[in-house]
Enzyme design. Sequence first.
Site, PDB file in Angstrom:
ATOM      1  N   TYR A 119      -3.364 -11.733  -5.758  1.00  0.00           N
ATOM      2  CA  TYR A 119      -3.050 -10.302  -5.615  1.00  0.00           C
ATOM      3  C   TYR A 119      -1.738  -9.997  -6.360  1.00  0.00           C
ATOM      4  CZ  TYR A 119      -1.932  -5.784  -3.444  1.00  0.00           C
ATOM      5  OH  TYR A 119      -1.611  -4.468  -3.238  1.00  0.00           O
ATOM      6  N   SER A 166       2.830  -2.988  -6.562  1.00  0.00           N
ATOM      7  CA  SER A 166       3.092  -3.354  -5.165  1.00  0.00           C
ATOM      8  C   SER A 166       4.441  -4.056  -5.128  1.00  0.00           C
ATOM      9  CB  SER A 166       1.997  -4.318  -4.681  1.00  0.00           C
ATOM     10  OG  SER A 166       2.368  -4.939  -3.468  1.00  0.00           O
TER      11      SER A 166
HETATM   12  N1  LIG Z   1      -1.312   0.007   1.541  1.00  0.00           N
HETATM   13  C1  LIG Z   1      -0.324  -0.769   1.129  1.00  0.00           C
HETATM   14  O1  LIG Z   1       0.473  -1.285   1.916  1.00  0.00           O
HETATM   15  C2  LIG Z   1      -0.126  -1.015  -0.341  1.00  0.00           C
HETATM   16  C3  LIG Z   1       1.035  -1.674  -0.760  1.00  0.00           C
HETATM   17  C4  LIG Z   1       1.203  -1.945  -2.109  1.00  0.00           C
HETATM   18  C5  LIG Z   1       0.250  -1.551  -3.032  1.00  0.00           C
HETATM   19  N2  LIG Z   1      -0.891  -0.927  -2.590  1.00  0.00           N
HETATM   20  C6  LIG Z   1      -1.890  -0.552  -3.594  1.00  0.00           C
HETATM   21  O2  LIG Z   1      -2.230   0.809  -3.415  1.00  0.00           O
HETATM   22  C7  LIG Z   1      -3.487   1.065  -4.012  1.00  0.00           C
HETATM   23  C8  LIG Z   1      -4.293   1.974  -3.104  1.00  0.00           C
HETATM   24  O3  LIG Z   1      -4.620   1.254  -1.927  1.00  0.00           O
HETATM   25  P1  LIG Z   1      -4.515   1.885  -0.468  1.00  0.00           P
HETATM   26  O4  LIG Z   1      -3.416   1.184   0.232  1.00  0.00           O
HETATM   27  O5  LIG Z   1      -4.528   3.349  -0.504  1.00  0.00           O
HETATM   28  O6  LIG Z   1      -5.863   1.267   0.190  1.00  0.00           O
HETATM   29  P2  LIG Z   1      -7.289   1.905   0.492  1.00  0.00           P
HETATM   30  O7  LIG Z   1      -7.184   2.971   1.509  1.00  0.00           O
HETATM   31  O8  LIG Z   1      -8.162   0.737   0.788  1.00  0.00           O
HETATM   32  O9  LIG Z   1      -7.697   2.556  -0.906  1.00  0.00           O
HETATM   33  C9  LIG Z   1      -8.181   1.799  -1.984  1.00  0.00           C
HETATM   34  C10 LIG Z   1      -8.956   2.715  -2.886  1.00  0.00           C
HETATM   35  O10 LIG Z   1      -9.441   1.966  -4.007  1.00  0.00           O
HETATM   36  C11 LIG Z   1     -10.800   2.275  -4.200  1.00  0.00           C
HETATM   37  N3  LIG Z   1     -11.487   1.199  -4.889  1.00  0.00           N
HETATM   38  C12 LIG Z   1     -11.590  -0.100  -4.542  1.00  0.00           C
HETATM   39  N4  LIG Z   1     -12.354  -0.760  -5.436  1.00  0.00           N
HETATM   40  C13 LIG Z   1     -12.746   0.143  -6.366  1.00  0.00           C
HETATM   41  C14 LIG Z   1     -13.549   0.092  -7.524  1.00  0.00           C
HETATM   42  N5  LIG Z   1     -14.139  -1.041  -7.944  1.00  0.00           N
HETATM   43  N6  LIG Z   1     -13.737   1.219  -8.233  1.00  0.00           N
HETATM   44  C15 LIG Z   1     -13.173   2.382  -7.829  1.00  0.00           C
HETATM   45  N7  LIG Z   1     -12.398   2.491  -6.750  1.00  0.00           N
HETATM   46  C16 LIG Z   1     -12.207   1.387  -6.020  1.00  0.00           C
HETATM   47  C17 LIG Z   1     -11.340   2.547  -2.805  1.00  0.00           C
HETATM   48  O11 LIG Z   1     -12.466   3.409  -2.867  1.00  0.00           O
HETATM   49  P3  LIG Z   1     -14.005   2.985  -2.771  1.00  0.00           P
HETATM   50  O12 LIG Z   1     -14.090   1.831  -1.809  1.00  0.00           O
HETATM   51  O13 LIG Z   1     -14.646   4.250  -2.259  1.00  0.00           O
HETATM   52  O14 LIG Z   1     -14.389   2.664  -4.172  1.00  0.00           O
HETATM   53  C18 LIG Z   1     -10.167   3.324  -2.201  1.00  0.00           C
HETATM   54  O15 LIG Z   1     -10.243   4.682  -2.546  1.00  0.00           O
HETATM   55  C19 LIG Z   1      -4.110  -0.301  -4.305  1.00  0.00           C
HETATM   56  O16 LIG Z   1      -3.980  -0.576  -5.688  1.00  0.00           O
HETATM   57  C20 LIG Z   1      -3.240  -1.247  -3.501  1.00  0.00           C
HETATM   58  O17 LIG Z   1      -3.218  -2.552  -4.051  1.00  0.00           O
HETATM   59  C21 LIG Z   1      -1.080  -0.627  -1.286  1.00  0.00           C
END
Ligand SMILES: NC(=O)c1ccc[n+]([C@@H]2O[C@H](COP(=O)([O-])OP(=O)(O)OC[C@H]3O[C@@H](n4cnc5c(N)ncnc54)[C@H](OP(=O)(O)O)[C@@H]3O)[C@@H](O)[C@H]2O)c1
Length: 247
Positions: free
Chosen positions: A154, A141
């Site tokens: 985080y 991130s």
């Molecule tokens: N969106 C942003 O602005 C942003 C910015 C920087 C970094 N990120 C990073 O991007 C990554 C993806 O996040 P996203 O933004 O796409 O959010 P999201 O839509 O909430 O997706 C998160 C994913 O992680 C899965 N997950 C959570 N806990 C889990 C567990 N214990 N085991 C397996 N899967 C799990 C969720 O699936 P289930 O709930 O079905 O398990 C979901 O598929 C994360 O690492 C986040 O920190 C996002």
Amino acid sequence: MSVENKVIVITGASSGIGEASAKLLASHGAKVVLGARRESRLQELVRAIAAQGGQAAYRVTDVTNPADLTALVDLAKTKFGGIDVIFNNAGIMPTSPISALKTDEWNAMIEINLKGVLNGVAAVMPEFTKQKHGQIITTSSVAGLKSFAGSGVYGATKFAVRNLMEVIRMESAQEQTNIRTTSLYPAAINTELLHTITDAGSKQGMNKLYESVGITPDAVARVVDFAVAQPADVNVNEFTIYPTKQG
Ligand SMILES: NC(=O)c1ccc[n+]([C@@H]2O[C@H](COP(=O)([O-])OP(=O)(O)OC[C@H]3O[C@@H](n4cnc5c(N)ncnc54)[C@H](OP(=O)(O)O)[C@@H]3O)[C@@H](O)[C@H]2O)c1
């Protein structure tokens, strides 16, 4: 240079960045193996990919359980004959000030965002070492590059995985195992991530930011596709992905 026929395991594939990446990679001929906890979402995604002529499989996976990651990698091998890439993308972001002492959420972030990535690394390392090729992509991130108030824990998990990816890259070069590592540093990407915030102040601030500047997760998916498509002797290992409007 293409992702065609690469076997790619993706965690956190049930929504957001993981889902967008699965769709894009599969549309370019990759065989994607999808893990997350919500089975109905994974089923629907596999159906959607197959309907477009792509190849996908899924297994319900909790990244905090090492055996789940091993089983997901085994599925890639049995279904598609091997594994080329793991995309460690699962994560949660329940941001809050440290003084709020949301220690359960601190622990959950360490379990999922840090130990979940380690579990993914451990699941592929024997195969990658043996075959002397492989790629490990991890979603860090911008909070893994600089500090933000509210992102104490985080950000700590995201700084940690950045270090991990760089050390794996260096050690692989020393050990001549040809493992490429890629760290992604997204900023505000509109996904379901903000649903994991319980602290009212943090949620309000984040919602305001994302509503005003957030971009869609296919921006990150295109970067993943680019990184995987590079020739085996090229490791493009760090990408920062900002909305143009975000300061
Ligand atoms: N969106 C942003 O602005 C942003 C910015 C920087 C970094 N990120 C990073 O991007 C990554 C993806 O996040 P996203 O933004 O796409 O959010 P999201 O839509 O909430 O997706 C998160 C994913 O992680 C899965 N997950 C959570 N806990 C889990 C567990 N214990 N085991 C397996 N899967 C799990 C969720 O699936 P289930 O709930 O079905 O398990 C979901 O598929 C994360 O690492 C986040 O920190 C996002």
